[in-house]
Design an enzyme around this catalytic site. Structure first.
Site, short mmCIF file in Angstrom:
data_model
loop_
_atom_site.label_atom_id
_atom_site.label_comp_id
_atom_site.label_asym_id
_atom_site.label_seq_id
_atom_site.Cartn_x
_atom_site.Cartn_y
_atom_site.Cartn_z
N ARG A 297 178.60 54.64 -40.91
CA ARG A 297 178.09 53.48 -40.17
C ARG A 297 178.55 53.49 -38.72
O ARG A 297 177.77 53.18 -37.81
CB ARG A 297 178.52 52.19 -40.88
CG ARG A 297 177.72 51.93 -42.13
CD ARG A 297 178.18 50.71 -42.91
NE ARG A 297 177.22 50.38 -43.96
CZ ARG A 297 177.38 49.42 -44.86
NH1 ARG A 297 178.47 48.67 -44.85
NH2 ARG A 297 176.45 49.19 -45.78
N TYR A 434 168.88 52.69 -41.62
CA TYR A 434 169.65 53.45 -42.61
C TYR A 434 171.15 53.17 -42.49
O TYR A 434 171.63 52.60 -41.53
CB TYR A 434 169.32 54.93 -42.61
CG TYR A 434 169.58 55.78 -41.39
CD1 TYR A 434 170.41 55.38 -40.36
CD2 TYR A 434 168.99 57.04 -41.30
CE1 TYR A 434 170.64 56.21 -39.28
CE2 TYR A 434 169.23 57.86 -40.22
CZ TYR A 434 170.05 57.44 -39.21
OH TYR A 434 170.29 58.27 -38.14
N GLU A 435 171.86 53.56 -43.57
CA GLU A 435 173.28 53.24 -43.76
C GLU A 435 173.53 51.73 -43.77
O GLU A 435 174.60 51.26 -43.39
CB GLU A 435 174.16 53.91 -42.70
CG GLU A 435 173.96 55.40 -42.55
CD GLU A 435 174.13 56.18 -43.84
OE1 GLU A 435 174.75 55.66 -44.79
OE2 GLU A 435 173.63 57.31 -43.92
N GLY A 436 172.54 50.98 -44.23
CA GLY A 436 172.66 49.53 -44.29
C GLY A 436 171.95 48.89 -43.12
O GLY A 436 172.31 49.10 -41.96
#
Length: 588
Positions: A297, A434-436
């Site tokens: 992140r 992406y990645e949350g």
């Protein structure tokens, strides 16, 4: 083709004067990391990025990775660049010396990573994901797993991926269906994963997949997920890649951007089960994966900076060359002389400098936490956790604006694919997803990072910003005054949201994204306050006046053009959920 030049001088200034060089843990002695060594590292990294990697960015867009009967074929030329990357030792920069790493601070790895992300975002995703695998194995892997796998992954000879998402289980990992059945000293993995970045390619001898799956006795929900190392090729008796494992790429997604990065649909166990090895304790896979996820992140936030810097440089270069309009005397001028173009360029530059300083500060805090002990370590780890959603959420959202402004400076030419700006705009759009997603980062911030400790870590950050306002007496007054007001607004906003949650339980979630952006702008201003203070100190010494004056002018521009957004964000965050939830579902 867009040119790219790493802002080396500003990066060195931030590391040497603003953030400071953290002490490595188990690596090179800090005395070795003098200004000359840092400059040499950046010189070499910049040469690699500018001269070799950056020119390949367009190729990746025009010639996407493709699925063949023998697996995924990456963009032509990418493999050769990757081999040179590994030979130069770049993957191992911050790696553990016990497994072949150079043991340099995380901050230096992050700073050089900015170069890779600016140069070719799609290509750079491969080593980015591999770094996460290294961290997860280093923290949670058994000694046997580390011995077998970590040295080759640290060197970049083998790459790594992260396998979370499934067709029916996106952000809701509780719905995950992949299975892992014990089989002697290993497990047999079956299931399908989607959106797997660099899930297959031919650049490396092996690919180490970290895969989430459930054991037969797993409890329901996220508490029943375990993590497994599942290699593309099983190792022979000499520890070399041998027999292919029971896994394959079923498809490569057709995406809006980052075409050079193969985003794969992966199938495990079509012929009985892919061999996998447990990482960490059974049913603790989510905690293990989040070691990798949190690193990823922050890295995605850095991608926001990287592509924003490339977009800014493209707009600046175009504005210097594009002749349009006349002065009062009738002479023709380049568009950089127009006030509104200056507004856009100055705003873009201020965004990039604030993001860079904050990304470096967050990276340095990781180093400080690793070197600390006891309560001090806990405090710094809490600060790292607090920074992570801000770096990821605020910086990737701001990158969208910078890329859009770059296209606006180019005018119609920006909308034409051949200029390269459209690619940057398309490539950047995945970053807040992406990645949350941005919403997930905001919920993590308010739920896990603020409410969980009753705002202790955030209060510690507020106190540090407050102290900086008082001590940075040479910083521009417009920034000091604006930051003081933004800090007061942030405090009121957080207190109000927490208090309102009792009567309106959905209020924190409803206001979370605006709160996250508010804190992002606050932290960006804090970093430019520190930067401008140090720049003013250098200016008083009479050296390189233009560079130091520009750092102060950029800080003033941030205060004038961007910091004022804190007021509207605080107002929106404090509004609660009543209006948002009042509209009938059928009326949307």
């Amino acid at each position: 083709m867009l040119n790219y030049r790493f802002p080396r001088k500003q990066a060195l200034f931030l590391i040497n004067d603003v953030v400071g060089v953290p002490k490595p843990v188990g690596g090179a002695d800090n005395d070795e990391l003098d200004a000359e060594m840092l400059a040499a590292i950046f010189d070499e990294a910049a040469r690699f990025g500018e001269n070799l990697l950056a020119p390949s960015n367009r190729q990746g867009d025009l010639e996407p990775a493709k699925l063949t009967p023998d697996g995924v074929q990456e963009t032509s030329g990418f493999a050769d660049i990757y081999h040179q990357f590994c030979e130069a030792g770049w993957p191992s920069l911050a790696g553990d010396p016990e497994y072949g790493g150079q043991g340099l601070p995380n901050l230096l790895s992050v700073a050089t990573n900015e170069i890779w992300q600016s140069s070719n975002l799609a290509w750079a995703l491969c080593p980015l994901l591999t770094s996460g695998v290294i961290e997860a194995l280093g923290v949670h892997g058994t000694e046997e797993l580390k011995t077998l796998w970590l040295e080759k992954v640290t060197s970049g000879e083998w790459t790594g991926t992260m396998n979370l998402t499934e067709p029916d289980a996106g952000s809701d990992l509780a719905a995950l269906k992949s299975r892992a059945v014990p089989q002697g000293d290993h497990y047999l993995i079956t299931g399908q994963k989607i959106y797997i970045t660099w899930g297959d390619h031919r650049m490396a001898e092996n690919i180490v997949h970290l895969v989430l799956a459930r054991l037969p006795d797993a409890p329901v929900g996220v508490k029943g997920i375990s993590l497994f190392l599942v290699p593309k090729y099983l190792l022979d008796e000499q520890g070399r890649p041998g027999k292919p494992n029971d896994l394959r790429a079923l498809a490569v997604e057709h995406k809006m951007g980052i075409h050079g990065s193969p985003t794969c649909v992966m199938s495990y166990g079509d012929n009985g089960g892919a061999v996998g090895y447990l990482v960490g304790e059974p049913h603790q896979g989510l905690a293990c994966m989040f070691t990798m996820m949190n690193s990823a992140r922050q890295a995605v936030g850095l991608q926001g900076l990287g592509i924003a810097e490339r977009a800014y440089q493209a707009a600046r270069d175009y504005a210097r060359e594009r002749v349009q309009g006349t002065l009062a005397d009738g002479s023709r001028v380049t568009i950089i002389n127009h006030p509104d173009v200056r507004r856009m360029l100055t705003q873009m530059l201020a965004c990039c400098e604030a993001m860079r300083a904050f990304a470096y500060e967050a990276a340095a805090e990781v180093d400080r936490a690793r070197a600390a002990e006891g309560d001090e370590r806990k405090r710094r780890e809490a600060r790292v956790a607090l920074y992570t959603p801000l770096v990821k959420g605020w910086m990737t959202e701001l990158a969208q604006e910078v890329c859009s402004l770059s296209m606006q400076v180019h005018g119609g030419m920006g909308y034409i694919e051949e200029t390269g700006v459209a690619q940057l705009y398309r490539d950047a759009r995945i970053l807040p997803i992406y990645e949350g997603t941005t919403g997930i980062q905001a919920l993590d911030l308010i739920g896990r990072k603020i409410a969980a400790d009753q705002g202790a870590a955030l209060g510690d950050l507020f106190a540090e910003i407050d102290a900086a306002i008082d001590t940075c007496s040479l910083a521009p007054a417009v920034l000091s005054d604006g930051l003081r007001e933004a800090l007061a607004q942030s405090r009121r906003c957080v207190d109000g949201l927490m208090a309102r949650a009792k009567a309106d339980p959905a209020a924190p979630a409803a206001g979370s994204v605006n709160l996250m952006l508010l804190l992002g702008y606050l932290c960006g201003g804090w970093m430019l306050l520190r930067s401008s203070q140090r720049a003013a100190e250098h200016e008083q010494k009479g050296e390189d006046q233009a560079f130091w004056q520009t750092r102060q002018q950029v800080a003033s521009a941030y205060a004038e053009q961007l910091l004022g957004r804190c007021s509207s964000l605080a107002q929106a965050a404090a509004a609660g959920s009543t209006t948002l939830m009042a509209i009938d579902e059928e009326q949307f």
